[in-house]
Design a protein around this motif. Structure first.
Motif, mmCIF file in Angstrom:
data_model
loop_
_atom_site.group_PDB
_atom_site.id
_atom_site.type_symbol
_atom_site.label_atom_id
_atom_site.label_comp_id
_atom_site.label_asym_id
_atom_site.label_seq_id
_atom_site.Cartn_x
_atom_site.Cartn_y
_atom_site.Cartn_z
ATOM 1 N N LEU A 137 22.780 19.641 9.600
ATOM 2 C CA LEU A 137 22.878 18.023 9.715
ATOM 3 C C LEU A 137 21.910 17.557 8.032
ATOM 4 O O LEU A 137 22.028 16.120 8.674
ATOM 5 C CB LEU A 137 22.842 17.633 11.291
ATOM 6 N N ASP A 138 20.965 18.366 8.326
ATOM 7 C CA ASP A 138 19.885 17.343 6.730
ATOM 8 C C ASP A 138 20.586 17.069 6.543
ATOM 9 O O ASP A 138 21.331 16.979 5.345
ATOM 10 C CB ASP A 138 18.628 18.445 8.050
ATOM 11 N N VAL A 139 18.858 16.341 5.299
ATOM 12 C CA VAL A 139 19.263 15.638 4.124
ATOM 13 C C VAL A 139 18.469 16.232 2.974
ATOM 14 O O VAL A 139 18.595 15.657 2.066
ATOM 15 C CB VAL A 139 19.099 13.656 4.269
ATOM 16 N N TYR A 140 18.164 17.624 3.353
ATOM 17 C CA TYR A 140 16.492 17.615 1.965
ATOM 18 C C TYR A 140 17.128 18.481 0.764
ATOM 19 O O TYR A 140 16.923 18.804 0.618
ATOM 20 C CB TYR A 140 15.463 18.536 3.298
ATOM 21 N N SER A 141 18.341 18.913 1.414
ATOM 22 C CA SER A 141 19.032 19.572 -0.027
ATOM 23 C C SER A 141 19.153 19.532 -1.059
ATOM 24 O O SER A 141 20.950 19.476 -1.489
ATOM 25 C CB SER A 141 20.004 21.004 0.345
ATOM 26 N N LEU A 142 18.630 18.299 -1.406
ATOM 27 C CA LEU A 142 19.294 17.939 -2.975
ATOM 28 C C LEU A 142 20.285 18.522 -4.027
ATOM 29 O O LEU A 142 21.148 18.210 -4.648
ATOM 30 C CB LEU A 142 18.144 16.464 -3.325
ATOM 31 N N TRP A 143 18.915 19.465 -4.682
ATOM 32 C CA TRP A 143 18.993 19.716 -5.461
ATOM 33 C C TRP A 143 20.393 21.297 -5.727
ATOM 34 O O TRP A 143 21.319 21.745 -6.120
ATOM 35 C CB TRP A 143 17.863 20.725 -6.484
ATOM 36 N N GLU A 144 20.243 21.913 -4.015
ATOM 37 C CA GLU A 144 21.212 23.213 -3.667
ATOM 38 C C GLU A 144 22.834 22.352 -3.728
ATOM 39 O O GLU A 144 23.427 22.679 -4.060
ATOM 40 C CB GLU A 144 20.845 23.600 -2.815
ATOM 41 N N SER A 145 22.753 20.955 -2.781
ATOM 42 C CA SER A 145 23.972 20.073 -3.233
ATOM 43 C C SER A 145 24.031 20.206 -4.461
ATOM 44 O O SER A 145 25.692 20.056 -4.541
ATOM 45 C CB SER A 145 23.433 19.525 -1.919
ATOM 46 N N MET A 146 23.519 19.010 -5.531
ATOM 47 C CA MET A 146 23.840 19.428 -6.688
ATOM 48 C C MET A 146 24.343 20.075 -7.353
ATOM 49 O O MET A 146 25.403 20.184 -8.015
ATOM 50 C CB MET A 146 22.911 18.017 -7.382
ATOM 51 N N GLU A 147 24.009 21.576 -7.065
ATOM 52 C CA GLU A 147 24.276 22.250 -7.767
ATOM 53 C C GLU A 147 25.953 23.358 -7.294
ATOM 54 O O GLU A 147 26.506 23.837 -7.943
ATOM 55 C CB GLU A 147 23.408 23.817 -8.325
#
Length: 430
Positions: A137-147
């Protein structure tokens, strides 16, 4: 506070095996939302008891998925594994060893490995739509999600992939910075508008992205992470408390998206720290203008039934770090301080206990006023123990509470167990 010799004692139950969970299962009844807490992120018993409760909810009440305080991309790989999607590794350890963002021990541990294996076995003979899921549920994975978004859309939707690349290019100057907070102080409005536009485009086309199981859901949720991560880190850069609300609101938005995806009959299990799942209005958080997952889920889904279950312990050991990014340590968890709920329950006897808070019961009345309740994060200093207690109206913060008198640290996956024996992650039998 004295809980001895009172009528409400009937709401304090023994807690030694899975059969002792019967009163909790009765209390849950037909509720669709069950939120299970933890007083630390590094305690073995919290993981195993949550697993036992979850297994019973899945087997006996048909719960649909488990959603945890973890990053979406990493936890989606667990979801793929337990559902035996194509091209998944043969062993769960191969999946969990890819968890590389500190604190890795929260999900890359033997306790989660055992629960994932149970889930995979449970799902084995079920049709795809009935397989139980596992999501972050968390919000921390900015770079991973973008990739993930860029790579996936390049294969499936070149038009939207072009927008995703523009968004990635907008964020790229900040990626080299080690601090998300510092990076977001300089983030411009152009990035924000492109993220929102990307989410809009992906949501409109999710039904077209089902060339792989749950691919549309994966694309949508990674896009949602991009949108809310921008808001979260910008809020952190302001040095106020607003980032907390952004993060917990994101987790509830993600939870609602998952629930809608699974249909009207979906039933949800959430695993998060007590500070997230215990109603914020029953703590000092409310006075600071903070809300949390437990409060929001109660407010939004009361008609569907919401049960909040807190956890706590008196003494033992815990896995944590001395500072953010520090090597993990198995630390002593000191005896709970005088005046805390943990100390009060210990004085009743050194046995594990299940507390049920029923409206108007003597126990609920007794625990309606604020009392200290221990909260340990991933960073912990046992020598500053007195600062780790949250004043809580226990019977308002939770619907039930599991008290474990003595606990031990969770078992990180990269630490090999003694000999060839996996730690006893299912003490009550599978």
């Amino acid at each position: 506070m004295n809980l001895e010799n009172e009528k409400g004692k009937e709401y304090i139950k023994p807690l030694e095996n899975t059969k002792d969970l019967d009163p909790l299962l009765d209390k849950i009844g037909d509720s669709k939302y069950v939120l299970l807490g933890e007083a630390t992120h590094g305690t073995h018993e919290y993981y195993t008891w949550r697993a036992e409760i979850s297994k019973r909810l899945i087997k006996e009440k048909g719960f649909s998925f488990v959603a945890v305080e973890g990053d979406w991309p990493d936890c989606f790989e667990i979801n793929r594994w337990i559902k035996n999607f194509p091209d998944t590794p043969s062993q769960i350890s191969e999946v969990l060893n890819n968890f590389n963002r500190w604190p890795t021990w929260m999900w890359a541990n033997w306790e989660i490995a055992a629960f994932a294996e149970w889930l995979r076995n449970h799902n084995k003979n079920l049709e795809p739509k009935k397989k139980v899921g596992f999501y972050g549920l968390d919000v921390y994975s900015l770079w991973e999600s973008m990739e993930i978004i860029v790579n996936y859309l390049e294969k499936e939707d070149p038009e939207v992939a072009a927008l995703a690349k523009l968004t990635a290019d907008c964020f790229e100057p900040y990626r080299q910075n080690d601090s998300y907070v510092t990076a977001y102080r300089g983030l411009n409005q152009k990035c924000r508008s492109e993220v929102v536009q990307l989410l809009k485009e992906v949501r409109q086309k999710t039904s077209q992205y089902e060339n792989e199981p749950e691919a549309g859901l994966n694309a949508e949720l990674n896009s949602l992470v991009l949108k809310n991560a921008e808001k979260y880190y910008e809020a952190m850069a302001k040095f106020d408390h607003s980032s907390w609300n952004v993060r917990d609101s994101h987790m509830v938005e993600t939870l609602n998206t998952l629930t809608n995806y699974h249909g009207d009959d979906a039933k949800v299990i959430v695993w998060e720290h007590n500070t997230h799942i215990g109603d914020a209005r029953a703590t000092n958080m409310a006075a600071s203008g903070l809300h949390n997952v437990g409060q929001l889920v109660r407010q939004q889904h009361k008609k569907d039934g919401v049960v909040l279950v807190g956890f706590g312990s008196y003494e033992g050991s815990v896995i944590a770090g001395e500072f953010w990014g520090a090597p993990i340590k198995n630390m002593d968890l000191p005896k709970a301080i005088d005046g805390s709920i943990e100390k009060v329950l210990h004085t009743l006897g050194a046995e594990n206990k299940l507390l049920l808070f029923e409206e108007g019961s003597d126990l609920s009345k007794k625990l309606k006023d604020k009392i200290g309740h221990r909260a340990v994060g991933v960073v912990y200093d046992p020598h500053q123990e007195r600062g780790n207690y949250v004043p809580s109206k226990m019977s308002k913060r939770y619907d039930a509470f599991l008290y474990i008198d003595r606990t031990q640290g969770v078992h990180p996956l990269h630490l090999k167990p003694e000999g060839s024996k996996i730690p006893d992650t299912f003490p009550f039998g599978i």
